[in-house]
Scaffold this motif. Structure first.
Motif, PDB file in Angstrom:
ATOM      1  N   SER A 196      96.709  94.678  22.680  1.00  0.00           N
ATOM      2  CA  SER A 196      95.778  95.740  22.287  1.00  0.00           C
ATOM      3  C   SER A 196      94.767  96.029  23.377  1.00  0.00           C
ATOM      4  N   SER A 197      94.477  95.006  24.215  1.00  0.00           N
ATOM      5  CA  SER A 197      93.507  95.229  25.296  1.00  0.00           C
ATOM      6  C   SER A 197      94.159  95.885  26.501  1.00  0.00           C
ATOM      7  N   ASN A 204      98.592  89.730  20.072  1.00  0.00           N
ATOM      8  CA  ASN A 204      98.032  91.013  19.618  1.00  0.00           C
ATOM      9  C   ASN A 204      96.775  91.369  20.383  1.00  0.00           C
ATOM     10  N   GLU A 205      95.935  90.354  20.659  1.00  0.00           N
ATOM     11  CA  GLU A 205      94.708  90.601  21.424  1.00  0.00           C
ATOM     12  C   GLU A 205      95.042  91.080  22.832  1.00  0.00           C
ATOM     13  N   GLU A 265      98.453  85.910  17.158  1.00  0.00           N
ATOM     14  CA  GLU A 265      97.098  86.443  17.219  1.00  0.00           C
ATOM     15  C   GLU A 265      96.682  86.723  18.655  1.00  0.00           C
ATOM     16  N   ARG A 266      96.971  85.771  19.535  1.00  0.00           N
ATOM     17  CA  ARG A 266      96.593  85.959  20.942  1.00  0.00           C
ATOM     18  C   ARG A 266      97.418  87.069  21.588  1.00  0.00           C
TER      19      ARG A 266
END
Length: 973
Positions: free
Chosen positions: A972-973, A968-969, A965-966
């Motif tokens: 994506s940023s 992907n964050e 999850e982290r």
């Protein structure tokens, strides 16, 4: 990580479909198809503004600055390759291609690694013949472009690269795949404007300027080389360099302009002219002369295998080989006399002698057939010697006439000339007389000094001749023969300490650790007969083999400041860094500099040192350097076989990996075992280590190798977060041979106690109960034909205490500590180990009670001296648990930089017992970088952690989900 640059890039992997079958049917045709493919791929990639990163067997990896360019290039490559193979009579051959946008890490040599590369390769593997598949990121960027036709294939599980939605892509109009080059014109127009283009790019002017500069440089070399007593080949080298540099200068002139802002690419014809200010011709010529001089100097330095210009020391002496005139029986004295005198003069306080073997190797390399003042001057400069010595030996009947001339660097005439003569049977006395007179000429007579000189070697002529034979074989790289000669020397004179020491060095190169340990012990026992420099190296080698890296550093680091080109010292120090840096929180890559110096001074040692340099390059994931080193070693050696397997599973094609697995299946037991060790340490995240380890379980292999196979499968399973699978391997290990099951209990108990594994309390208690019931008194040693060392009862008590720490069972912890402290043993090794293990348990208990500083201080205490073989093969003595706890303590105490350094070492996972710690080290590094918003570094370590534990046990899955999850964050940023 410091040597890698991270960035996003558009990539594709292309691979020839059915190449293995074609190779099987017609190997010659397969080779031609690969050559055709590489030529088309290279031209296509260049046409679309990308570059080919590397060709891997029948595949290619290419990088582009634009996603559109990558897809267009892929389409054109597929179509054109099919056409060309058909037209050339090979049938219409298909490619499958994967296109992806991902993060890559670029090494200084231009190669790329990282998750982006892995994902691209996995996408390609999903493609059918003739298909081009892309990731969702590529589709997102090009989906609005009408000429690109996408067909979604749904989500696929890419092994080792996570879940990806894949799309099949094509271009609606095949001609739209064309990508004209900037300024491209019809062929006739190009021919008509070639002269104008050459003139516009000032190629003619540069050619004329280069000719003038080259003439000036050769004239200068012709005058200065003889004046400086340099070898004549340097002048020839300058001329050859000037000739080779001409086409390079023309190519640079075509592509670039020199401006006040630096070197800039020449704009294409018709583009706006941006390079308005140009250097005049005189400045160009000056720049060319400077570049030519620098490159020529670099070329000459490379040919000398120089480590950089050393400072000339007035107290350093270089002894050149003697010119011998007499019978063939005296030829050994040419190098032998130089070696003897160097050893003796190096033992005098006022002198430091250049490494005799390095000097003799260098003289051989520059091709000096006979030594004279000119070659002596070259050698003196190379080794920073303020003094050099030339000598002659003349045989006249039964008499030897030995004469030397002593020169000071930079002077053409000798400052002293000395001659001694006597019967050859008194050679040792003659040598001592000669060196005594040489020293008297420099410092005045000293009887004490003369007596100490005689003690450095031997009174036996036969022993001395055997020693000199050993030195000759040593320089030739025949270490087995050298060891035999040195053993013969010490069999004649047991007090010949120098021969014992050289026997130890020869054994370390072979390697033969049994001979090495005995030789070094004998050298230490007789060290009063060694010169101070040799005594330092003997003590350092002894410290290295008895697990005392700090002592090695204390002895060798100051020694290298005064003897920077001593091969033995460089090797010993490099070994200490390579073997023990992991226990000091330092990267093994620090050893690279010292091993590279060894090879620079003695290129013949590349086959010996390559095993370390290759391991370091593999640790850095620098497989370009691995390839380069493998090309320099004998391809028929076990070294080449094992590291070739590592390379195949790290960056090779599926066909190459399948071939290697087939070879491993047929390999002998010992080479297979070594390959598994290297795969597990240097090819993390691949299936190669597990597949190879399972080959050790073949029923036709001895149980000895079955045990190793299970132990490796245990650590590999833990490396992937699969505790249940690891437990099954431990149970199988206990069943193979109950009398040798000690390692199974050690592995299981030690890693069950590690804090990052989620092991239920009832399971921890069951493991502890098994260890309590285990009777180590019945254990025979796990190696074939060896006796147990008596440490297993201590390991048992320590593991009981360690599991009690995890269970917070303080009474059991105290009992274990008291048992270890009161251990009754005849052996000092066992007694000291008991005290050390008790101290470890006290430190772990202090940590659970919140006394982090006290725990860290206790765990920082060095372990006692123990047999190196036991340390290397025991998970308890190798301290993986303590290394992790120490690192966590640094973090808890706010010592962030220390914690990062230790986590980086653990993340390498090179040591067998540290394999399971690599994933959690990556996770901790990701979290630390994330806290300070170092996005790229955090994303890299999160991705490595996920790669390791992507198929972990359910109880560990929440850690992986959070990391994903982290990640992907961040991406994506």
């Amino acid at each position: 990580m410091a040597n890698l640059q991270h960035r996003l890039a558009a990539l594709w992997f292309a691979d020839i479909v059915g190449f293995s079958q074609l190779s099987h049917e017609d190997e010659g045709a397969a080779l031609e198809v690969v050559q055709l493919f590489q030529g088309i791929a290279r031209d296509t990639v260049n046409r679309y503004g990308g570059h080919v990163v590397k060709f891997v067997g029948d595949g290619a990896l290419a990088e582009f600055h634009s996603t559109e360019a990558a897809v267009r290039a892929a389409c054109r490559l597929r179509n054109f390759f099919a056409e060309q193979t058909k037209d050339n009579g090979f049938g219409e051959q298909d490619l499958h291609i994967g296109v992806h946008i991902g993060e890559i890490a670029t090494t200084p040599d231009g190669d790329v690694y990282g998750d982006g590369v892995n994902a691209t390769a996995r996408i390609m593997n999903q493609a059918e013949p003739g298909q081009i598949l892309t990731s969702n990121d590529v589709w997102n960027q090009l989906r609005q472009r009408k000429e690109f036709q996408f067909e979604e294939l749904g989500e696929r599980d890419l092994r080792g690269a996570g879940q990806h939605v894949l799309h099949c892509v094509d271009i609606e109009d095949e001609t739209s795949a064309e990508w004209p080059e900037v300024g491209e014109e019809p062929p006739a127009s190009k021919l008509g404007t070639l002269y104008a283009e050459l003139k516009r790019r000032r190629v003619f002017r540069v050619a004329a300027g280069y000719a003038v500069v080259a003439w000036l440089v050769t004239q200068i070399a012709d005058v200065t080389v003889p004046a400086l007593f340099l070898p004549a080949w340097i002048t020839r080298a300058v001329i050859v360099f000037a000739m080779l540099g001409f086409p390079i200068a023309i190519a640079i002139a075509w592509a670039y302009d020199i401006t006040r802002e630096g070197l800039k690419r020449t704009p294409p014809r018709g583009a706006a002219e941006t390079l308005e200010v140009r250097f005049p011709l005189l400045q160009r010529l000056a720049a060319g002369l400077l570049i030519a001089a620098v490159l020529a100097g670099g070329w000459v330095g490379w040919n000398r295998w120089s480590l950089g210009p050393p400072t000339i020391s007035a107290s350093t002496v270089a002894i050149l080989p003697f010119n011998v005139r007499g019978g063939k029986t005296l030829d050994y004295l040419s190098d032998g006399m130089a070696s003897l005198i160097a050893k003796k003069m190096g033992g005098v306080e006022e002198y430091q002698s250049a490494d005799a073997n390095a000097v003799l190797k260098f003289v051989q390399r520059i091709g000096a057939e006979s030594t004279d003042p000119r070659s002596g001057q070259v050698v003196a400069e190379q080794f920073g010697a303020g003094i050099f010595v030339l000598g002659d030996i003349v045989e006249a009947g039964d008499l030897l006439h030995i004469g030397v001339s002593i020169y000071e660097s930079g002077k053409q005439d000798p400052v002293a000339q000395i001659t001694v003569q006597g019967n050859i049977a008194n050679l040792t006395v003659l040598v001592d007389q000669l060196v005594g007179l040489m020293l008297a000429a420099q410092f005045g007579e000293s009887k004490t000094r003369s007596r100490s000189l005689a003690a450095m070697t031997t009174d036996s002529l036969d022993a001395l001749k055997a020693y000199l034979d050993g030195e000759r074989e040593f320089r030739a790289g025949q270490f087995d023969r050298a060891a035999e000669a040195f053993q013969h020397a010490v069999s004649i004179d047991r007090r010949f300490a120098l021969a014992h020491y050289r026997l130890g060095m020869a054994a370390s190169w072979i390697p033969n650790y049994g001979v090495l340990e005995q030789a070094i012990e004998d050298a230490v026992e007789n060290s009063d007969r060694l010169s101070p420099p040799d005594r330092t190296l003997v003590d350092a080698l002894y410290a290295l083999k008895t697990n005392q890296p700090d002592k090695v550093r204390t002895l060798v680091r100051p020694y290298l400041e005064t003897h920077p080109k001593d091969v033995d010292a460089l090797y010993i120090y490099g070994e200490a860094l390579f073997l023990y840096n992991g226990l000091r929180g330092r990267p093994v890559t620090e050893a690279k500099e010292f091993f590279e110096r060894v090879v620079e001074l003695d290129p013949d040692l590349v086959n010996v040192v390559a095993k370390r340099l290759i391991a370091i390059a593999a640790t850095e994931q620098d497989f370009t350097t691995v390839d380069s080193l493998l090309s320099r070693v004998d391809p028929n050696t076990v070294l080449a076989f094992q590291w070739g397997a590592v390379r195949a599973f790290a960056v090779g094609s599926r066909q190459e990996q399948a071939r290697v697995l087939g070879e491993l299946r047929e390999a002998a037991d010992a080479p297979l075992l070594g390959t598994v060790y290297r795969l597990a340490g240097y090819s993390p995240g691949t299936r190669g280590a597990e597949q190879a380890a399972r080959l050790l379980l073949d029923p036709e292999r001895p149980p000895y190798y079955h045990r190793f196979g299970r132990m490796f499968l245990f650590t590999i399973s833990l490396q992937r977060g699969r505790w249940e699978a690891a437990g099954a391997h431990a149970d199988s290990l206990k069943l193979i041979d109950p009398a040798r099951a000690a390692r199974a209990y050690e592995f299981e108990g030690l890693y069950a106690a590690t804090p990052f594994l989620v092991v239920p309390e009832n399971e921890l208690r069951a493991i502890r109960d098994d260890i309590i019931q285990w009777d180590p008194a019945q254990v025979t040693d796990w190696t074939e034909g060896a006796q147990p060392l008596g440490f297993h009862p201590l390991y048992r008590q320590y593991l009981i205490g360690l599991l009690s720490v995890r269970l917070d069972d303080k009474p059991s912890i105290s009992r274990a500590i008291n048992e270890l402290r009161r251990w009754e043993a005849d052996s000092a090794d066992i007694k000291n180990l008991g005290l050390h293990l008790a101290q470890r348990l006290e430190a772990h208990m202090a940590r659970t009670e919140g006394r982090a500083g006290e725990a860290l201080a206790a765990l920082s205490e060095p372990p006692p001296e123990l047999p190196s073989g036991e340390v290397d093969n025991s998970p308890v003595l190798s301290q993986p648990y303590e290394l992790l706890v120490r690192t966590e303590l640094f973090h808890e105490l706010g010592q962030i930089e220390e914690a990062k350094a230790w986590y980086e070492v653990l993340s390498e996972g090179v040591n067998w017992f540290n394999h399971p710690l690599a994933p959690i080290a990556h996770l901790r590094l990701a979290q630390m970088h994330d806290q300070v918003q170092e996005t790229q570094e955090a994303a890299y370590h999160y991705s490595r952690f996920v790669e390791y534990w992507n198929e972990c046990d359910d109880r560990l899955q929440p850690l992986v989900d959070n990391a994903k999850e982290r990640l992907n964050e961040l991406t994506s940023s």
